[in-house]
Motif scaffolding. Structure first.
Motif, short mmCIF file in Angstrom:
data_model
loop_
_atom_site.label_atom_id
_atom_site.label_comp_id
_atom_site.label_asym_id
_atom_site.label_seq_id
_atom_site.Cartn_x
_atom_site.Cartn_y
_atom_site.Cartn_z
N VAL A 163 11.36 15.35 10.02
CA VAL A 163 11.24 13.95 9.60
C VAL A 163 11.62 13.84 8.13
N TYR A 164 12.57 12.95 7.84
CA TYR A 164 12.93 12.70 6.45
C TYR A 164 12.00 11.61 5.92
N SER A 165 11.33 11.89 4.80
CA SER A 165 10.36 10.93 4.26
C SER A 165 11.04 9.88 3.40
N TYR A 166 10.80 8.62 3.75
CA TYR A 166 11.42 7.50 3.04
C TYR A 166 10.92 7.42 1.60
N THR A 167 9.61 7.61 1.40
CA THR A 167 9.06 7.42 0.06
C THR A 167 9.16 8.69 -0.78
N LYS A 168 9.11 9.87 -0.14
CA LYS A 168 9.10 11.10 -0.94
C LYS A 168 10.47 11.75 -1.03
N GLY A 181 13.58 0.22 -4.91
CA GLY A 181 13.94 1.01 -3.73
C GLY A 181 13.36 0.41 -2.45
N ASP A 182 13.04 -0.90 -2.48
CA ASP A 182 12.50 -1.57 -1.29
C ASP A 182 11.23 -0.92 -0.77
N VAL A 183 10.38 -0.52 -1.70
CA VAL A 183 9.08 0.06 -1.33
C VAL A 183 7.99 -0.94 -1.67
N LEU A 184 7.09 -1.14 -0.72
CA LEU A 184 5.93 -2.01 -0.95
C LEU A 184 4.70 -1.13 -1.18
N LYS A 185 4.07 -1.37 -2.33
CA LYS A 185 2.86 -0.60 -2.63
C LYS A 185 1.64 -1.38 -2.13
N ILE A 197 1.06 5.06 16.43
CA ILE A 197 0.66 4.09 15.38
C ILE A 197 1.12 4.62 14.02
N ASP A 198 1.64 3.74 13.18
CA ASP A 198 1.91 4.15 11.79
C ASP A 198 1.71 2.97 10.86
N ASP A 199 1.59 3.29 9.57
CA ASP A 199 1.35 2.24 8.58
C ASP A 199 2.60 1.40 8.33
N PHE A 200 3.72 2.07 8.09
CA PHE A 200 4.98 1.38 7.77
C PHE A 200 6.10 1.80 8.71
N LEU A 201 7.03 0.88 8.91
CA LEU A 201 8.28 1.23 9.58
C LEU A 201 9.41 0.85 8.63
N ALA A 202 10.20 1.86 8.23
CA ALA A 202 11.35 1.61 7.35
C ALA A 202 12.61 1.95 8.14
N ASN A 203 13.09 3.20 8.01
CA ASN A 203 14.28 3.58 8.78
C ASN A 203 13.96 4.28 10.10
N GLY A 204 12.68 4.39 10.40
CA GLY A 204 12.27 4.87 11.72
C GLY A 204 12.20 6.37 11.87
N GLN A 205 12.30 7.11 10.76
CA GLN A 205 12.33 8.57 10.88
C GLN A 205 10.98 9.15 11.34
N ALA A 206 9.90 8.60 10.80
CA ALA A 206 8.58 9.11 11.19
C ALA A 206 8.32 8.85 12.68
N VAL A 207 8.57 7.61 13.11
CA VAL A 207 8.33 7.28 14.53
C VAL A 207 9.28 8.08 15.42
N LEU A 229 -4.58 0.16 1.95
CA LEU A 229 -4.06 1.02 3.02
C LEU A 229 -3.64 2.42 2.56
N ASN A 230 -2.93 2.50 1.43
CA ASN A 230 -2.33 3.79 1.08
C ASN A 230 -3.10 4.61 0.05
N HIS A 231 -4.20 4.08 -0.46
CA HIS A 231 -4.99 4.88 -1.40
C HIS A 231 -6.46 4.48 -1.20
P1 5GP Z 1 10.50 5.63 8.04
O1 5GP Z 1 10.24 6.98 8.59
O2 5GP Z 1 10.38 4.53 9.05
O3 5GP Z 1 11.81 5.56 7.29
O4 5GP Z 1 9.39 5.36 6.94
C1 5GP Z 1 8.07 5.23 7.35
C2 5GP Z 1 7.16 6.12 6.56
O5 5GP Z 1 7.49 6.12 5.17
C3 5GP Z 1 5.75 5.59 6.69
O6 5GP Z 1 4.98 6.54 7.39
C4 5GP Z 1 5.26 5.40 5.27
O7 5GP Z 1 4.36 6.43 4.92
C5 5GP Z 1 6.48 5.52 4.39
N1 5GP Z 1 7.00 4.22 3.92
C6 5GP Z 1 8.21 3.67 4.23
N2 5GP Z 1 8.40 2.53 3.57
C7 5GP Z 1 7.29 2.33 2.83
C8 5GP Z 1 6.89 1.29 1.92
O8 5GP Z 1 7.60 0.31 1.64
N3 5GP Z 1 5.66 1.43 1.36
C9 5GP Z 1 4.84 2.48 1.62
N4 5GP Z 1 3.66 2.50 1.01
N5 5GP Z 1 5.18 3.48 2.47
C10 5GP Z 1 6.40 3.40 3.06
#
Ligand code: 5GP
Length: 194
Positions: free
Chosen positions: A96-101, A17-21, A123-133, A26-28
């Protein structure tokens, strides 16, 4: 940022699912020295700006955000995902739709912590589809706060977030930019990968 790229190469695990652990640093489990280095880099990138507040979202954004706040000598606000009895004031909220959850959260910030007088660095840890930002930018708009820019530790540049933020006219600085997870390996946008 070379240090972060090297750490991702060493400890990052590509999941379906294109997730990097990145649970090693950072995440744990969190590497405070690496987080401090991220804070220094965000401080350097945004040194021309007079930032008054760092804004992030719980929980994984807090570590890099707090180091950035420490180095910039400004408070760090994190948007909350859960309603809580301690959140008793008026709130700015965004969905906000959560990418990982794969669930939609309503994130909230107490109105007393953001105002039209603020110049915010998100500031955030990851940027995927930008929903959190995107949700954090909506909250800044509700507060009529200025946004100096966004600082991301790990951007997955092949997803839509970076484009979305730039379309909103907001400056984006990402410290590691991933171009793909081809062959279950991390490939970076700059060619330090070979
Ligand atoms: P977005 O809102 O940009 O789609 O996703 C960003 C949020 O989803 C981040 O705050 C992060 O917690 C989580 N996230 C998105 N992609 C990853 C990933 O590849 N690995 C991890 N560990 N978290 C992610």
């Amino acid at each position: 940022m070379k240090l972060l790229e090297e750490r991702i190469r060493e400890d990052g695990v590509v999941l379906p699912g294109d997730v990097l652990k990145v649970n090693q640093f950072l995440n744990h489990q969190i590497d405070p020295e690496l987080m401090y280095a991220l804070g220094q880099e965000f401080g350097r990138l945004y040194k021309e700006e007079t930032i008054t507040k760092i804004l992030t979202v719980e929980s994984s954004g807090i570590a890099p955000a707090i180091m950035t706040g420490l180095l910039m000598h400004v408070p760090v606000v994190f948007a909350k995902k859960q309603k809580s009895s301690t959140l008793d004031g008026s709130l700015y909220t965004a969905k906000v739709y959560s990418y990982t959850k794969k669930v939609e959260n309503t994130i909230s910030v107490d109105e007393k912590f953001l105002s039209a007088n603020d110049n915010v660095l998100i500031i955030d840890d990851f940027l995927a589809n930008g929903q959190a930002v995107n949700g954090l930018l909506d909250i800044c708009n509700l507060a009529e706060a200025e946004v100096a820019g966004v600082g991301i530790a790990i951007e997955k540049s092949f997803q839509k977030g970076a484009e979305l933020i730039k379309k909103r006219g907001v400056r984006l600085e990402s410290l590691a930019r991933i171009s793909s997870f081809r062959d279950n390996k991390v490939h970076f946008v700059r060619s330090s990968e070979n």
